[in-house]
Write a protein that holds these residues in place. Structure first.
Motif, PDB file in Angstrom:
ATOM      1  N   SER A  74       0.822  -1.212   0.000  1.00 33.69           N
ATOM      2  CA  SER A  74       0.000   0.000   0.000  1.00 33.69           C
ATOM      3  C   SER A  74       0.855   1.260   0.000  1.00 33.69           C
ATOM      4  N   ASN A  75       1.862   1.300   0.861  1.00 31.52           N
ATOM      5  CA  ASN A  75       2.749   2.467   0.910  1.00 31.52           C
ATOM      6  C   ASN A  75       3.513   2.647  -0.393  1.00 31.52           C
ATOM      7  N   SER A  76       3.938   1.544  -0.978  1.00 32.96           N
ATOM      8  CA  SER A  76       4.715   1.622  -2.217  1.00 32.96           C
ATOM      9  C   SER A  76       3.872   2.089  -3.389  1.00 32.96           C
ATOM     10  N   ILE A  77       2.650   1.604  -3.496  1.00 32.46           N
ATOM     11  CA  ILE A  77       1.808   2.042  -4.614  1.00 32.46           C
ATOM     12  C   ILE A  77       1.435   3.513  -4.438  1.00 32.46           C
ATOM     13  N   PHE A  78       1.218   3.935  -3.201  1.00 42.94           N
ATOM     14  CA  PHE A  78       0.947   5.342  -2.932  1.00 42.94           C
ATOM     15  C   PHE A  78       2.146   6.192  -3.367  1.00 42.94           C
ATOM     16  N   HIS A  79       3.348   5.764  -2.989  1.00 47.39           N
ATOM     17  CA  HIS A  79       4.556   6.498  -3.368  1.00 47.39           C
ATOM     18  C   HIS A  79       4.690   6.561  -4.891  1.00 47.39           C
ATOM     19  N   ALA A  80       4.434   5.458  -5.579  1.00 45.00           N
ATOM     20  CA  ALA A  80       4.533   5.433  -7.038  1.00 45.00           C
ATOM     21  C   ALA A  80       3.546   6.409  -7.667  1.00 45.00           C
ATOM     22  N   ILE A  81       2.345   6.439  -7.157  1.00 48.82           N
ATOM     23  CA  ILE A  81       1.325   7.346  -7.708  1.00 48.82           C
ATOM     24  C   ILE A  81       1.710   8.800  -7.457  1.00 48.82           C
ATOM     25  N   MET A  82       2.103   9.114  -6.231  1.00 50.02           N
ATOM     26  CA  MET A  82       2.450  10.494  -5.901  1.00 50.02           C
ATOM     27  C   MET A  82       3.672  10.948  -6.704  1.00 50.02           C
ATOM     28  N   ARG A  83       4.688  10.107  -6.791  1.00 51.12           N
ATOM     29  CA  ARG A  83       5.878  10.458  -7.561  1.00 51.12           C
ATOM     30  C   ARG A  83       5.537  10.544  -9.047  1.00 51.12           C
ATOM     31  N   GLY A  84       4.704   9.640  -9.528  1.00 49.86           N
ATOM     32  CA  GLY A  84       4.303   9.658 -10.930  1.00 49.86           C
ATOM     33  C   GLY A  84       3.571  10.924 -11.317  1.00 49.86           C
ATOM     34  N   ARG A  85       2.862  11.520 -10.379  1.00 51.02           N
ATOM     35  CA  ARG A  85       2.158  12.777 -10.641  1.00 51.02           C
ATOM     36  C   ARG A  85       3.123  13.950 -10.743  1.00 51.02           C
ATOM     37  N   GLU A  86       4.309  13.823 -10.141  1.00 51.69           N
ATOM     38  CA  GLU A  86       5.286  14.916 -10.104  1.00 51.69           C
ATOM     39  C   GLU A  86       6.277  14.880 -11.256  1.00 51.69           C
ATOM     40  N   ALA A 106       9.230   1.900  -6.704  1.00 49.26           N
ATOM     41  CA  ALA A 106       8.063   1.749  -5.827  1.00 49.26           C
ATOM     42  C   ALA A 106       7.097   0.701  -6.389  1.00 49.26           C
ATOM     43  N   LEU A 107       6.951   0.672  -7.711  1.00 48.75           N
ATOM     44  CA  LEU A 107       6.082  -0.348  -8.321  1.00 48.75           C
ATOM     45  C   LEU A 107       6.658  -1.746  -8.123  1.00 48.75           C
ATOM     46  N   GLN A 108       7.978  -1.876  -8.222  1.00 42.03           N
ATOM     47  CA  GLN A 108       8.592  -3.180  -7.989  1.00 42.03           C
ATOM     48  C   GLN A 108       8.444  -3.599  -6.528  1.00 42.03           C
ATOM     49  N   ASN A 109       8.554  -2.645  -5.609  1.00 41.54           N
ATOM     50  CA  ASN A 109       8.300  -2.957  -4.191  1.00 41.54           C
ATOM     51  C   ASN A 109       6.882  -3.470  -4.011  1.00 41.54           C
ATOM     52  N   THR A 110       5.937  -2.801  -4.673  1.00 38.07           N
ATOM     53  CA  THR A 110       4.537  -3.218  -4.590  1.00 38.07           C
ATOM     54  C   THR A 110       4.376  -4.631  -5.118  1.00 38.07           C
ATOM     55  N   LEU A 111       4.978  -4.895  -6.260  1.00 36.06           N
ATOM     56  CA  LEU A 111       4.878  -6.222  -6.865  1.00 36.06           C
ATOM     57  C   LEU A 111       5.455  -7.285  -5.941  1.00 36.06           C
ATOM     58  N   PHE A 112       6.627  -7.036  -5.388  1.00 33.08           N
ATOM     59  CA  PHE A 112       7.251  -8.041  -4.533  1.00 33.08           C
ATOM     60  C   PHE A 112       6.410  -8.303  -3.286  1.00 33.08           C
ATOM     61  N   ILE A 131      -5.710 -10.571  -6.337  1.00 33.91           N
ATOM     62  CA  ILE A 131      -4.357 -10.507  -5.781  1.00 33.91           C
ATOM     63  C   ILE A 131      -3.641 -11.845  -5.917  1.00 33.91           C
ATOM     64  N   LEU A 132      -4.400 -12.926  -6.030  1.00 36.91           N
ATOM     65  CA  LEU A 132      -3.802 -14.249  -6.195  1.00 36.91           C
ATOM     66  C   LEU A 132      -3.322 -14.487  -7.623  1.00 36.91           C
ATOM     67  N   ASP A 133      -3.659 -13.575  -8.543  1.00 38.58           N
ATOM     68  CA  ASP A 133      -3.274 -13.696  -9.950  1.00 38.58           C
ATOM     69  C   ASP A 133      -2.000 -12.926 -10.285  1.00 38.58           C
ATOM     70  N   VAL A 134      -1.204 -12.611  -9.319  1.00 38.11           N
ATOM     71  CA  VAL A 134      -0.012 -11.784  -9.523  1.00 38.11           C
ATOM     72  C   VAL A 134       1.062 -12.510 -10.333  1.00 38.11           C
ATOM     73  N   LYS A 135       0.939 -13.821 -10.502  1.00 42.13           N
ATOM     74  CA  LYS A 135       1.965 -14.618 -11.189  1.00 42.13           C
ATOM     75  C   LYS A 135       2.255 -14.106 -12.602  1.00 42.13           C
ATOM     76  N   ALA A 136       1.242 -13.750 -13.364  1.00 42.44           N
ATOM     77  CA  ALA A 136       1.468 -13.289 -14.738  1.00 42.44           C
ATOM     78  C   ALA A 136       2.312 -12.019 -14.763  1.00 42.44           C
ATOM     79  N   VAL A 137       2.032 -11.104 -13.855  1.00 43.02           N
ATOM     80  CA  VAL A 137       2.809  -9.867 -13.786  1.00 43.02           C
ATOM     81  C   VAL A 137       4.218 -10.176 -13.294  1.00 43.02           C
ATOM     82  N   ARG A 138       4.319 -11.020 -12.286  1.00 40.69           N
ATOM     83  CA  ARG A 138       5.628 -11.407 -11.754  1.00 40.69           C
ATOM     84  C   ARG A 138       6.490 -12.032 -12.837  1.00 40.69           C
ATOM     85  N   ASP A 139       5.915 -12.951 -13.605  1.00 38.70           N
ATOM     86  CA  ASP A 139       6.678 -13.621 -14.650  1.00 38.70           C
ATOM     87  C   ASP A 139       7.191 -12.629 -15.687  1.00 38.70           C
ATOM     88  N   ALA A 140       6.373 -11.632 -16.034  1.00 36.60           N
ATOM     89  CA  ALA A 140       6.804 -10.625 -17.007  1.00 36.60           C
ATOM     90  C   ALA A 140       8.011  -9.851 -16.483  1.00 36.60           C
TER      91      ALA A 140
END
Length: 143
Positions: free
Chosen positions: A40-52, A64-70, A118-127
């Motif tokens: 949650s904190n990482s996705i928030f950081h990614a969004i806020m930074r992405g806006r700037e 931050a997105l990679q932190n969220t993914l992990f 959230i259980l379908d994260v494998k496809a994103v992880r594999d990419a």
């Protein structure tokens, strides 16, 4: 004055199986909570930074997105494990059974349906995990 930092400690060495199981469940739930907070904190950081930023390659956004993914992968593996390695003292089959039962119990405790996204994260992880292959496919014939 510096703030004292405590080292979290817990035991699961209880005399009854019910107490041991409750302690084990508590440990897993605490870890799920920690990973959810990281995500949650990482996705928030990614969004806020992405806006700037105007930079689509901004490493702070992508980090931050990679932190969220992990963190999301950690959650998904606890809730619905895939194949596991052999645990000490157990066969591979016993290890898989333990992991599957743990995941099923946690999903039930948290009311997480088997088709939860959230259980379908494998496809994103594999990419992400195989990103080198993506580069290779697109760059190998570049002259």
């Amino acid at each position: 004055m510096t703030e004292e930092k405590r080292i979290p400690m817990a035991t699961i060495g209880f005399t009854t199986e019910d107490a041991r199981e409750a302690a084990r469940d508590s440990f897993y739930l605490d870890e799920l909570d920690r990973q959810a907070e990281i995500a949650s904190n990482s996705i928030f950081h990614a969004i806020m930074r992405g806006r700037e930023t105007k930079n689509p390659h901004d490493p702070r956004v992508w980090g931050a997105l990679q932190n969220t993914l992990f963190a999301t992968i950690c959650i998904a593996r606890l809730l619905k494990p895939g194949p596991v390695r052999e645990y000490p003292g157990l066969t591979k089959q016993q290890s898989q059974k333990y992991a599957d039962e743990r995941g099923e119990k946690l999903r039930k405790m948290l009311d997480v349906e088997d088709d939860c996204h959230i259980l379908d994260v494998k496809a994103v992880r594999d990419a992400y995990e195989h990103y080198d292959e993506f580069f290779d496919r697109h760059l190998r014939d570049v002259s």
